[in-house]
Scaffold this motif. Structure first.
Motif, PDB file in Angstrom:
ATOM      1  N   ASP A 249       0.865  -1.237  -0.093  1.00 33.26           N
ATOM      2  CA  ASP A 249       0.091   0.048   0.060  1.00 33.26           C
ATOM      3  C   ASP A 249       0.699   1.076   0.046  1.00 33.26           C
ATOM      4  N   ARG A 250       1.646   1.166   0.975  1.00 33.96           N
ATOM      5  CA  ARG A 250       2.637   2.594   0.921  1.00 33.96           C
ATOM      6  C   ARG A 250       3.688   2.709  -0.164  1.00 33.96           C
ATOM      7  N   ILE A 251       4.338   1.677  -0.623  1.00 33.84           N
ATOM      8  CA  ILE A 251       5.139   1.689  -1.796  1.00 33.84           C
ATOM      9  C   ILE A 251       4.329   2.223  -3.067  1.00 33.84           C
ATOM     10  N   ASN A 252       3.219   1.760  -3.333  1.00 29.36           N
ATOM     11  CA  ASN A 252       2.446   2.095  -4.471  1.00 29.36           C
ATOM     12  C   ASN A 252       1.825   3.563  -4.222  1.00 29.36           C
ATOM     13  N   ASP A 253       1.690   3.764  -3.165  1.00 25.71           N
ATOM     14  CA  ASP A 253       0.951   5.132  -3.097  1.00 25.71           C
ATOM     15  C   ASP A 253       1.926   6.274  -3.198  1.00 25.71           C
ATOM     16  N   ALA A 254       3.123   5.954  -2.697  1.00 26.44           N
ATOM     17  CA  ALA A 254       4.113   7.140  -2.871  1.00 26.44           C
ATOM     18  C   ALA A 254       4.980   7.014  -4.406  1.00 26.44           C
ATOM     19  N   GLN A 255       4.615   5.810  -4.971  1.00 27.95           N
ATOM     20  CA  GLN A 255       5.140   5.662  -6.083  1.00 27.95           C
ATOM     21  C   GLN A 255       6.890   5.712  -6.002  1.00 27.95           C
ATOM     22  N   SER A 256       7.134   4.983  -5.044  1.00 25.84           N
ATOM     23  CA  SER A 256       8.817   5.028  -4.645  1.00 25.84           C
ATOM     24  C   SER A 256       9.671   4.188  -5.821  1.00 25.84           C
ATOM     25  N   LYS A 257      10.659   4.735  -6.113  1.00 28.33           N
ATOM     26  CA  LYS A 257      11.444   4.034  -7.307  1.00 28.33           C
ATOM     27  C   LYS A 257      12.804   3.317  -6.731  1.00 28.33           C
ATOM     28  N   LEU A 258      12.989   3.509  -5.411  1.00 29.45           N
ATOM     29  CA  LEU A 258      14.039   2.618  -4.984  1.00 29.45           C
ATOM     30  C   LEU A 258      13.613   2.379  -3.677  1.00 29.45           C
ATOM     31  N   VAL A 259      13.704   1.163  -2.952  1.00 25.56           N
ATOM     32  CA  VAL A 259      13.808   0.782  -1.742  1.00 25.56           C
ATOM     33  C   VAL A 259      15.026   0.858  -0.761  1.00 25.56           C
ATOM     34  N   ILE A 260      15.155   1.082   0.403  1.00 30.17           N
ATOM     35  CA  ILE A 260      16.372   0.581   1.029  1.00 30.17           C
ATOM     36  C   ILE A 260      15.910  -0.121   2.239  1.00 30.17           C
ATOM     37  N   CYS A 261      16.576  -1.469   2.488  1.00 31.35           N
ATOM     38  CA  CYS A 261      15.996  -2.160   3.580  1.00 31.35           C
ATOM     39  C   CYS A 261      17.553  -2.928   4.181  1.00 31.35           C
ATOM     40  N   SER A 262      16.960  -3.552   5.310  1.00 34.57           N
ATOM     41  CA  SER A 262      18.175  -4.391   5.826  1.00 34.57           C
ATOM     42  C   SER A 262      17.590  -5.757   5.624  1.00 34.57           C
ATOM     43  N   ASP A 263      18.776  -6.553   5.661  1.00 30.86           N
ATOM     44  CA  ASP A 263      18.334  -7.849   5.344  1.00 30.86           C
ATOM     45  C   ASP A 263      17.507  -8.765   6.411  1.00 30.86           C
ATOM     46  N   GLY A 264      17.427  -8.206   7.662  1.00 31.51           N
ATOM     47  CA  GLY A 264      16.524  -8.554   8.703  1.00 31.51           C
ATOM     48  C   GLY A 264      16.849  -7.771   9.804  1.00 31.51           C
ATOM     49  N   ALA A 265      16.151  -8.054  10.847  1.00 32.69           N
ATOM     50  CA  ALA A 265      16.144  -7.151  12.202  1.00 32.69           C
ATOM     51  C   ALA A 265      16.151  -8.225  13.511  1.00 32.69           C
ATOM     52  N   PHE A 266      16.657  -7.596  14.518  1.00 33.95           N
ATOM     53  CA  PHE A 266      16.743  -8.548  15.750  1.00 33.95           C
ATOM     54  C   PHE A 266      15.325  -8.098  16.859  1.00 33.95           C
ATOM     55  N   ARG A 267      14.587  -9.027  17.265  1.00 37.53           N
ATOM     56  CA  ARG A 267      13.440  -8.464  18.049  1.00 37.53           C
ATOM     57  C   ARG A 267      13.420  -9.753  19.070  1.00 37.53           C
ATOM     58  N   ARG A 268      13.825  -9.205  20.378  1.00 36.70           N
ATOM     59  CA  ARG A 268      13.833 -10.256  21.431  1.00 36.70           C
ATOM     60  C   ARG A 268      14.180 -11.923  20.976  1.00 36.70           C
ATOM     61  N   GLY A 269      15.361 -11.433  20.175  1.00 30.79           N
ATOM     62  CA  GLY A 269      16.301 -12.662  19.916  1.00 30.79           C
ATOM     63  C   GLY A 269      15.642 -13.302  18.790  1.00 30.79           C
ATOM     64  N   ASN A 270      14.452 -12.958  18.058  1.00 27.60           N
ATOM     65  CA  ASN A 270      14.229 -13.369  17.011  1.00 27.60           C
ATOM     66  C   ASN A 270      14.583 -12.678  15.640  1.00 27.60           C
ATOM     67  N   ILE A 271      14.547 -13.384  14.404  1.00 31.99           N
ATOM     68  CA  ILE A 271      14.892 -12.412  13.383  1.00 31.99           C
ATOM     69  C   ILE A 271      13.608 -12.062  12.572  1.00 31.99           C
ATOM     70  N   ILE A 272      13.465 -10.868  12.206  1.00 30.38           N
ATOM     71  CA  ILE A 272      12.407 -10.390  11.462  1.00 30.38           C
ATOM     72  C   ILE A 272      12.884 -10.344  10.158  1.00 30.38           C
ATOM     73  N   PRO A 273      12.041 -11.017   9.060  1.00 30.07           N
ATOM     74  CA  PRO A 273      12.543 -11.152   7.718  1.00 30.07           C
ATOM     75  C   PRO A 273      12.691 -10.017   6.878  1.00 30.07           C
ATOM     76  N   LEU A 274      13.219  -8.867   7.068  1.00 35.73           N
ATOM     77  CA  LEU A 274      12.601  -7.818   6.190  1.00 35.73           C
ATOM     78  C   LEU A 274      12.981  -7.762   4.847  1.00 35.73           C
ATOM     79  N   LYS A 275      14.049  -8.222   4.369  1.00 35.20           N
ATOM     80  CA  LYS A 275      14.165  -8.457   2.887  1.00 35.20           C
ATOM     81  C   LYS A 275      13.337  -9.477   2.219  1.00 35.20           C
ATOM     82  N   ARG A 276      12.933 -10.385   3.278  1.00 33.69           N
ATOM     83  CA  ARG A 276      11.909 -11.441   2.311  1.00 33.69           C
ATOM     84  C   ARG A 276      10.571 -10.818   2.421  1.00 33.69           C
ATOM     85  N   ASN A 277      10.380  -9.892   3.073  1.00 35.77           N
ATOM     86  CA  ASN A 277       9.099  -9.323   3.192  1.00 35.77           C
ATOM     87  C   ASN A 277       9.067  -8.303   1.990  1.00 35.77           C
ATOM     88  N   ILE A 278      10.140  -7.395   1.715  1.00 35.96           N
ATOM     89  CA  ILE A 278      10.350  -6.795   0.447  1.00 35.96           C
ATOM     90  C   ILE A 278      10.205  -7.526  -0.590  1.00 35.96           C
TER      91      ILE A 278
END
Length: 648
Positions: A176-205
């Protein structure tokens, strides 16, 4: 809105007052009430503070106002990255810490202003090398790592409009947010730590971009490594660290018109798709820089910690742009307050000698529930100022914060503002204002707020709607791509007034008591009751750690009060306890406020940024479908609550 009850101060029996100490007043940046007199001339006040910033070209006019359209510092040009970086590295601040970063697993990084300046310039050149130019939108999706503010500042340096998306948002939210802004480039980290777990940011992207044809390139920050388990797409995906090795350490800053857009930040509406709130360059810069300096009494030697995630506006304004404008040293922590133990925040404060601590009432109530044993083993004597943000704070949580974290000595600045306002609007000034637990006190100088009734008439004492009557420099300029929605949402309820959507009461001293969103105002038997009032009464009980109150439909009274309560450790949730709490609320406020139902829960449904999701509680009480729960910190909480509600 009519008020059939006494002012909130009386309802909560709040007669405690805390004037600033002589010691604090003597050293405060603002210690003379004449600042409020100067603030009555809004244009002159903000023009005076604008002189403290660096401009390529000065303004021809301070303000153009054709309600609801504002232009601040008309004709001026500047660059926010220059004000955050370039002007500091020309002085001794070049070797001062800009960010002290603590990773969740325990890594440490200190980034000086010279380090930050170099990396921002290099990354700005990386963006330019892949075709990003002034006015292009860039989506940023990361955990709390230093590369996040570096990416934001690099965008501001070249005039690209950044859209930061909180790392806890789902794939659908990304689309929703990427399309609304019509972003031409995305910057992400491969993942993030949260309470010892890995949040799969790049997989989500990767999943989101299947539905986002506007995106041409993805730049990936390596945070997790192979454990993130993702694939790169040939020709689209680029590595941050490889690009930075090749980049030049100098990038000419774009000369931005004061009204050029700086960023889009999406905020959820009660209906419809998220709203892309647009903030512009010059006014926002002056607003956040000035309020940060004055409200937090910033000194060169301070170590300042705003615990907000940068994915929210508090992180934008008071972890990145405001503090860096003032050359502050800012603590940035990646993880949660209870990982690996519940003492993490206090150990960090002791370790880095934090002097200013700015956090949410939800966090404070959680700390209350955990008990003081997690606090008392640490030296918190470095703290000299405390702040709260995000929602109204009930008086007992305020007092607990004052006594246990502030040791009864440090001023508390309870701040009210919104994504849309850009910067703090209502707040004590710590060297001037006598505070009352639970009240955000009065408007910041140069801001004109009011409490009005249904017809837009001023309510001198009592309850009504919180409005803003004159423009302010950090105000949103529009909703991205939808100016009609901007007008309809914020300017249609009252003529020539910005409607905040919040209820508010004003006491006999003119102090303001925020009551939460108007959709959190309950009409019970024709009486207006604030969920905050009932929650404060519940939390006032010695056995209650936290409470969330909602109104559900009732055939007889219109709405019935339903409370979801977390008891302190060791207290049992019996039927007798339910009756005791109902009677307690009735005594504190009045019989009309007696909850019809109380449900006990070990935890309440919260977003990953710590806000209680009352919408989900209303849905449970009304037996509706729950809808999107992707921002929940712990999805199992809501399921357990629903099952308990249906059992009863």
């Amino acid at each position: 809105m009519t008020d059939s009850h006494k002012p909130l101060e009386d309802l909560l029996h709040e007669n405690r007052h805390f004037p600033p100490s002589n010691e604090f007043v003597d050293q405060a940046n603002a210690n003379n009430s004449d600042i409020f007199n100067r603030g009555k001339n809004i244009e002159s006040f903000w023009e005076g503070h604008a002189q403290e910033f660096q401009w390529f070209r000065k303004w021809e006019k301070v303000l153009e106002w054709d309600c609801p359209w504002a232009k601040w510092f008309v004709g001026a040009t500047t660059n926010l990255s220059v004000n955050c970086l370039d002007r500091h590295i020309k002085s001794w601040r070049r070797n001062k810490a800009a960010f002290i970063w603590e990773g969740e697993p325990g890594e440490e990084r200190v980034i000086t202003y010279a380090d930050l300046y170099r990396d921002v310039n290099k990354f700005a050149n990386c963006l330019k090398s892949h075709g990003v130019k002034k006015g292009d939108r860039v989506t940023i999706y990361m955990g709390m790592i230093p590369e996040l503010p570096i990416a934001m500042l690099a965008c501001s340096r070249i005039g690209a409009i950044h859209s930061v998306i909180f790392g806890g948002f789902s794939v659908d939210s990304l689309i929703d947010r990427i399309n609304d802004a019509q972003s031409k480039l995305v910057i992400c980290s491969d993942g993030a730590f949260r309470r010892g777990n890995i949040i799969p940011l790049k997989r989500n992207i990767d999943e989101a971009l299947k539905s986002c044809p506007c995106v041409e390139k993805v730049i990936i920050v390596r945070r997790i490594g192979e454990a993130a388990q993702f694939h790169t797409v040939e020709g689209r995906d680029l590595w941050w660290h490889r690009m930075m090795q090749e980049a030049s350490p100098w990038c000419e800053p774009e000369r931005m018109d004061s009204e050029d857009p700086l960023f889009i930040l999406y905020t959820s509406g009660t209906t419809g798709k998220p709203k892309g709130i647009v903030h512009t360059t010059g006014g926002y810069m002056v607003g956040v820089g000035t309020t940060h300096k004055v409200v937090f009494d910033i000194k060169e030697e301070d170590v300042y910690w705003c615990t907000a995630d940068i994915g929210w506006v508090t992180g934008h304004s008071y972890l990145v742009y405001g503090p860096l404008c003032n050359g502050s040293t800012n603590l940035m922590y990646e993880g949660a307050p209870d990982w690996p133990e519940r003492d993490r925040f206090w150990s960090i404060i002791e370790k880095y000698r934090v002097s200013i601590f700015y956090t949410a009432p939800t966090a404070i109530r959680t700390f209350m529930r955990w008990g003081v044993e997690h606090i008392n083993s640490y030296d918190l004597s470095s703290l000299r100022l405390l702040g709260t943000v995000g929602e109204p704070i009930n008086p007992e949580a305020w007092m607990w914060y004052h006594e246990n974290i502030g040791r009864g000595k440090t001023p508390i600045v309870d701040t009210w503002w919104q994504t849309e306002t850009g910067h703090i609007m209502i707040t004590p000034l710590p060297g001037i204002t006598t505070t009352k637990p639970g009240s955000a006190t009065k408007a910041f100088p140069g801001i004109e707020v009011d409490v009005v009734d249904e017809e837009g008439n001023t309510v001198k004492e009592g309850g009504g709607y919180l409005v803003i009557k004159k423009p302010w420099p950090g105000m949103l300029r529009t909703v991205w791509g939808n100016p009609d929605r901007y007008v309809q949402t914020y300017w249609s309820k009252f003529k020539n007034m910005y409607f905040t959507g919040d209820g508010c009461k004003r006491d006999k001293d003119g102090y303001l008591w925020l009551m939460g969103r108007v959709d959190d105002i309950m009409i019970v038997g024709g009486h207006n009751l604030s969920t905050t009032e009932v929650e404060s009464a519940l939390v006032d009980h010695h056995d209650v750690a936290e409470a969330a109150v909602i109104g559900r439909s009732d055939e007889i009274t219109g709405q019935a009060i339903v409370a979801f309560v977390t008891l302190k450790l060791g207290v049992k949730g019996t039927q007798d306890k339910i009756e005791e709490l109902k009677s307690h609320v009735a005594r504190k406020i009045g019989p009309i406020s007696r909850p019809k139902e109380i449900f006990f829960s070990a935890d309440l449904p919260k977003t990953r940024s710590g806000k209680i999701m009352r919408r989900l509680l209303r849905d449970i009480a009304e037996k509706r479908n729950l809808g999107d729960t992707t921002t929940l910190a712990d999805p199992s909480v809501i399921q357990a609550l629903r099952e308990k509600y249906e059992e009863d």
